[in-house]
Design an enzyme around this catalytic site. Structure first.
Site, PDB file in Angstrom:
ATOM      1  N   ASP A  64      23.484 -34.410 -27.860  1.00  0.00           N
ATOM      2  CA  ASP A  64      23.499 -35.028 -26.538  1.00  0.00           C
ATOM      3  C   ASP A  64      22.079 -35.446 -26.192  1.00  0.00           C
ATOM      4  O   ASP A  64      21.131 -35.089 -26.887  1.00  0.00           O
ATOM      5  CB  ASP A  64      24.115 -34.102 -25.483  1.00  0.00           C
ATOM      6  N   TYR A  66      18.264 -36.051 -24.769  1.00  0.00           N
ATOM      7  CA  TYR A  66      17.183 -35.199 -24.274  1.00  0.00           C
ATOM      8  C   TYR A  66      17.347 -35.040 -22.761  1.00  0.00           C
ATOM      9  O   TYR A  66      17.739 -35.975 -22.071  1.00  0.00           O
ATOM     10  CB  TYR A  66      15.829 -35.835 -24.560  1.00  0.00           C
ATOM     11  N   PHE A  77      17.579 -38.836 -30.889  1.00  0.00           N
ATOM     12  CA  PHE A  77      16.291 -38.375 -31.429  1.00  0.00           C
ATOM     13  C   PHE A  77      15.100 -39.203 -30.952  1.00  0.00           C
ATOM     14  O   PHE A  77      13.957 -38.812 -31.152  1.00  0.00           O
ATOM     15  CB  PHE A  77      16.301 -38.309 -32.967  1.00  0.00           C
ATOM     16  N   HIS A 186      19.802 -28.805 -39.132  1.00  0.00           N
ATOM     17  CA  HIS A 186      19.211 -29.605 -38.052  1.00  0.00           C
ATOM     18  C   HIS A 186      17.687 -29.536 -38.128  1.00  0.00           C
ATOM     19  O   HIS A 186      17.121 -28.509 -38.520  1.00  0.00           O
ATOM     20  CB  HIS A 186      19.682 -29.056 -36.700  1.00  0.00           C
TER      21      HIS A 186
END
Length: 224
Positions: A64, A66, A77, A186
């Site tokens: 989701d 930032y 990202f 991740h």
């Protein structure tokens, strides 16, 4: 929420007519009217606007947006040019440097990737300020799953880069033999040392594109 008006519209238009999307749209409007929500409403669908379906060569799935001030702009990202680079993206840049020798830039603005055919898609497209995952389960997952299925149906080579378990949970939808799936932990500081570093997703992606006669991605984000 600005409309999607490029070649994504035709395959996605059925979603806009479904009951879940009507409920989602209503909920999102209420949230924007009563709380601080990221990204800005005009940026919600930026991943689709920046990377038309016909140009998708690579898919990177985020979770989701930032949730701190000024970071999110609808591209997973990525942050706006004048915003401090978040820890996960710092690690992505480290791996990119080790993998392809790219220098670490002074910004986290990944629009250059999106414009080359890298769909940078969060599975949830909005979030309350300072509350990670606060819009999980309100309907965005059903919408982005539809987009992922549409990509899976494309009859051309596409690479999926799945970092972390939430992204890897989408693997069940991906059964096109022309597509390549790359998985790794991740890039978060909590998990990057468990196998993200050294996974070489960028060179492996370019190798696959090259083997299939497609232009490779120029992964270098330049200094601003």
């Amino acid at each position: 929420m600005p409309p999607i008006n490029n070649d994504w519209l035709e395959p996605l238009k059925g979603e806009f007519k479904k009951e879940y999307y009507g409920n989602l749209h209503k909920r999102v409007i209420e949230e924007y009217n009563s709380r601080l929500i990221f990204p800005q409403a005009d940026d919600i669908f930026n991943a689709f606007h920046l990377t038309p379906l016909a140009q998708v060569k690579v898919v990177i799935l985020g979770q989701d947006p930032y949730h701190d001030n000024g970071q999110a702009h609808g591209v997973c990202f990525s942050v706006k040019p004048d915003v401090e680079i978040p820890p996960s993206l710092v690690n992505i840049y480290k791996e990119l440097q080790d993998d392809l020798g790219c220098y670490v830039p002074n910004n986290g603005y990944l629009v250059k990737w999106a414009q080359q055919g890298v769909l940078l898609l969060n599975t949830v497209l909005t979030v309350r300020a300072h509350q990670a995952n606060s819009h999980r389960g309100i309907g965005w997952e059903e919408f982005t799953d539809a987009a992922i299925r549409i990509i899976n149906e494309q009859d051309r080579p596409i690479v999926y880069i799945l970092w972390g378990k939430p992204a890897q949970s989408k693997k069940l939808m991906l059964n096109n033999p022309k597509h390549l799936i790359l998985e790794a932990p991740h890039p978060s500081p909590l998990s990057a040392y468990r196998g993200f570093f050294g996974s070489k997703p960028f060179s492996r992606t370019n190798q696959y594109l090259e083997e299939n006669g497609l232009d490779t991605i120029d992964w270098q984000i330049e200094n601003i």
